[in-house]
Design a protein around this motif. Structure first.
Motif, mmCIF file in Angstrom:
data_model
loop_
_atom_site.group_PDB
_atom_site.id
_atom_site.type_symbol
_atom_site.label_atom_id
_atom_site.label_comp_id
_atom_site.label_asym_id
_atom_site.label_seq_id
_atom_site.Cartn_x
_atom_site.Cartn_y
_atom_site.Cartn_z
ATOM 1 N N VAL A 1 9.805 7.830 -2.060
ATOM 2 C CA VAL A 1 10.215 9.159 -1.579
ATOM 3 C C VAL A 1 11.151 9.022 -0.390
ATOM 4 C CG1 VAL A 1 9.402 11.360 -0.651
ATOM 5 C CG2 VAL A 1 8.066 10.172 -2.404
ATOM 6 N N LEU A 2 10.808 8.132 0.538
ATOM 7 C CA LEU A 2 11.642 7.930 1.724
ATOM 8 C C LEU A 2 13.017 7.396 1.347
ATOM 9 C CD1 LEU A 2 11.892 7.948 4.792
ATOM 10 C CD2 LEU A 2 10.907 5.637 4.818
ATOM 11 N N LYS B 1 0.822 -1.209 0.000
ATOM 12 C CA LYS B 1 0.000 0.000 0.000
ATOM 13 C C LYS B 1 0.862 1.268 0.000
ATOM 14 C CE LYS B 1 -3.562 2.384 2.701
ATOM 15 N NZ LYS B 1 -4.419 2.328 3.922
ATOM 16 N N TYR B 2 1.968 1.218 0.750
ATOM 17 C CA TYR B 2 2.828 2.400 0.881
ATOM 18 C C TYR B 2 4.110 2.283 0.048
ATOM 19 C CZ TYR B 2 -0.246 3.868 4.654
ATOM 20 O OH TYR B 2 -1.344 4.270 5.377
ATOM 21 N N ARG B 3 4.033 1.531 -1.064
ATOM 22 C CA ARG B 3 5.194 1.387 -1.941
ATOM 23 C C ARG B 3 5.601 2.739 -2.534
ATOM 24 N NH1 ARG B 3 3.687 -2.674 -5.080
ATOM 25 N NH2 ARG B 3 5.209 -4.301 -4.619
ATOM 26 N N ARG B 4 4.644 3.527 -2.981
ATOM 27 C CA ARG B 4 4.964 4.828 -3.579
ATOM 28 C C ARG B 4 5.569 5.772 -2.542
ATOM 29 N NH1 ARG B 4 -0.295 6.152 -7.462
ATOM 30 N NH2 ARG B 4 -0.050 4.346 -8.863
ATOM 31 N N HIS B 5 5.048 5.727 -1.338
ATOM 32 C CA HIS B 5 5.598 6.563 -0.276
ATOM 33 C C HIS B 5 7.032 6.148 0.054
ATOM 34 C CE1 HIS B 5 1.211 6.655 0.118
ATOM 35 N NE2 HIS B 5 1.332 7.853 0.676
ATOM 36 N N SER B 6 7.283 4.844 -0.050
ATOM 37 C CA SER B 6 8.625 4.353 0.269
ATOM 38 C C SER B 6 9.667 4.867 -0.724
ATOM 39 C CB SER B 6 8.637 2.818 0.279
ATOM 40 O OG SER B 6 8.460 2.298 -1.034
ATOM 41 N N TYR C 1 13.539 -3.041 -0.997
ATOM 42 C CA TYR C 1 12.152 -2.893 -0.538
ATOM 43 C C TYR C 1 11.273 -3.993 -1.118
ATOM 44 C CZ TYR C 1 7.812 -0.613 0.872
ATOM 45 O OH TYR C 1 6.605 -0.333 1.446
#
Length: 280
Positions: free
Chosen positions: A223-224, A216-221, A251
Motif C-alpha cells: 500500500v505504501l 511481517k509488514y510486507r502487505r502494508h508496504s 522491497y
C-alpha cells in the motif's frame, strides 16, 4: 595549550575539512552543469525529449513484444511531439533546471566519494569496509533509480498523458515547463526511492530493523509503495504500475539484505559472547 582549546581546534579543523569536501562537490556539479548547458541542444533533443519519440528504446521493446504476442504495435507515438512555451524566459529557465539537476545526478558518484573521504579517516578497518559497501551501493542504486525512472516509468507517463482524451475538441499542446518538471520529478523521485535498501542496511546494522519486521509488514508496504508511486507519477494506473513494480522488487531486495546483515550480526554476537559453561 589547554585540552578544551585542543578540542576546539580539532572541531574547527573538521569543519574546515568538511567545507573543502563540500566546495569540491559543488565545483563538480557546476562543471557538469556547464558542460550540459553548452550542449543543451543535444541534451534536450537526444535525452530530455527522447521518451517522446516513437523509436525510443522502451517503445521499440514494448512494440516488439506486442508484435510477437498480438501481431500489432501497442504504442504509436507521433513523429512530432507537440511542445510549446508560454513564458518569455521559459526555455532559459528550463535550460538552467536541466543543467543543474543533470549536474547533480551525473556528479552524484563523485559527491558520495567526497563524503566517504571525509568520514573514512575516523573509521576502523572493518568499519571502512562496510562504509565502502554503503558508499558504492548508494551511488549505484541512485543511478539505477534514475535510469529506471527515465526508461521504465517516463515513457508510459508520456504515452498515457498524450493519448488520454476527454473530448475531440481539446487540442494537445504540451507545455515545456510542465513536461520537464514531470521528467525531473519522475527521474529524481525514482533515484531517491532506490536508496531505500541502503537505509534498511544501516537500520539493520544499528539493530532498529529486522528481516522479521520487514516480512511481517510486507502487505502494508505494498500500500505504501502504491502511494509513493502515485506521488512521483501523474497517478494514472499504467504509470503507477510501471513505478511500483521495481519498488516492490526493491522491497524484496531489502528483506534479503536485512537478512544477510542480521545473520552476520548474530554470528558476530555469538563469537564475541563467552560461553558460560566454558567459564565455569
Amino acid at each position: 595549550m589547554p585540552e578544551t582549546e585542543d578540542k576546539e581546534m580539532s572541531f574547527i579543523g573538521h569543519i574546515g575539512e568538511l567545507r573543502a569536501h563540500l566546495v569540491r562537490s559543488i565545483i563538480a556539479i557546476v562543471i557538469v552543469a556547464f558542460v550540459i548547458g553548452f550542449n543543451i541542444n543535444w541534451v534536450m533533443d537526444a535525452i530530455v525529449f527522447g521518451p517522446t519519440r516513437p523509436d525510443f528504446v522502451t517503445f521499440r521493446l514494448v512494440n516488439a513484444l506486442s508484435q510477437y504476442f498480438v501481431g500489432s504495435d501497442a504504442v504509436n507515438m507521433p513523429k512530432e511531439f507537440p511542445i510549446q512555451v508560454r513564458e518569455m524566459f521559459g526555455q532559459f529557465n528550463m535550460m538552467m533546471a536541466v543543467s543543474i539537476v543533470g549536474g547533480i545526478i551525473l556528479a552524484f558518484p563523485y559527491i558520495v566519494w567526497e563524503i566517504w573521504k571525509f568520514i573514512s579517516p575516523a573509521l576502523r578497518e572493518n568499519e571502512r569496509k562496510n562504509s565502502l559497501f554503503i558508499i558504492n551501493g548508494t551511488w549505484v542504486l541512485f543511478v539505477l533509480g534514475a535510469l529506471s525512472g527515465y526508461y521504465l516509468v517516463m515513457p508510459f507517463v508520456i504515452n498515457f498523458g498524450y493519448f488520454f482524451s476527454i473530448s475531440s475538441v481539446v487540442r494537445v499542446d504540451i507545455d515545456l515547463v510542465n513536461y520537464i518538471s514531470l521528467l525531473l520529478q519522475v527521474v529524481v523521485g525514482m533515484a531517491l526511492i532506490f536508496l531505500f535498501p541502503m537505509v534498511i542496511y544501516i537500520l539493520t546494522s544499528l539493530g532498529l530493523v529486522t528481516p522479521k519486521f520487514l516480512r511481517k509488514y510486507r502487505r502494508h508496504s505494498v500500500v505504501l509503495i502504491l502511494v509513493v508511486a502515485a506521488a512521483i507519477t501523474p497517478a494514472d494506473i499504467i504509470s503507477m504500475i510501471a513505478a511500483a513494480l521495481p519498488l516492490l522488487l526493491l522491497y524484496e531486495v531489502c528483506i534479503i539484505m536485512s537478512s544477510v546483515v542480521y545473520k552476520k550480526m548474530q554470528k558476530s554476537l555469538k563469537v564475541n559472547t563467552p560461553d558460560k559453561n566454558h567459564q565455569k
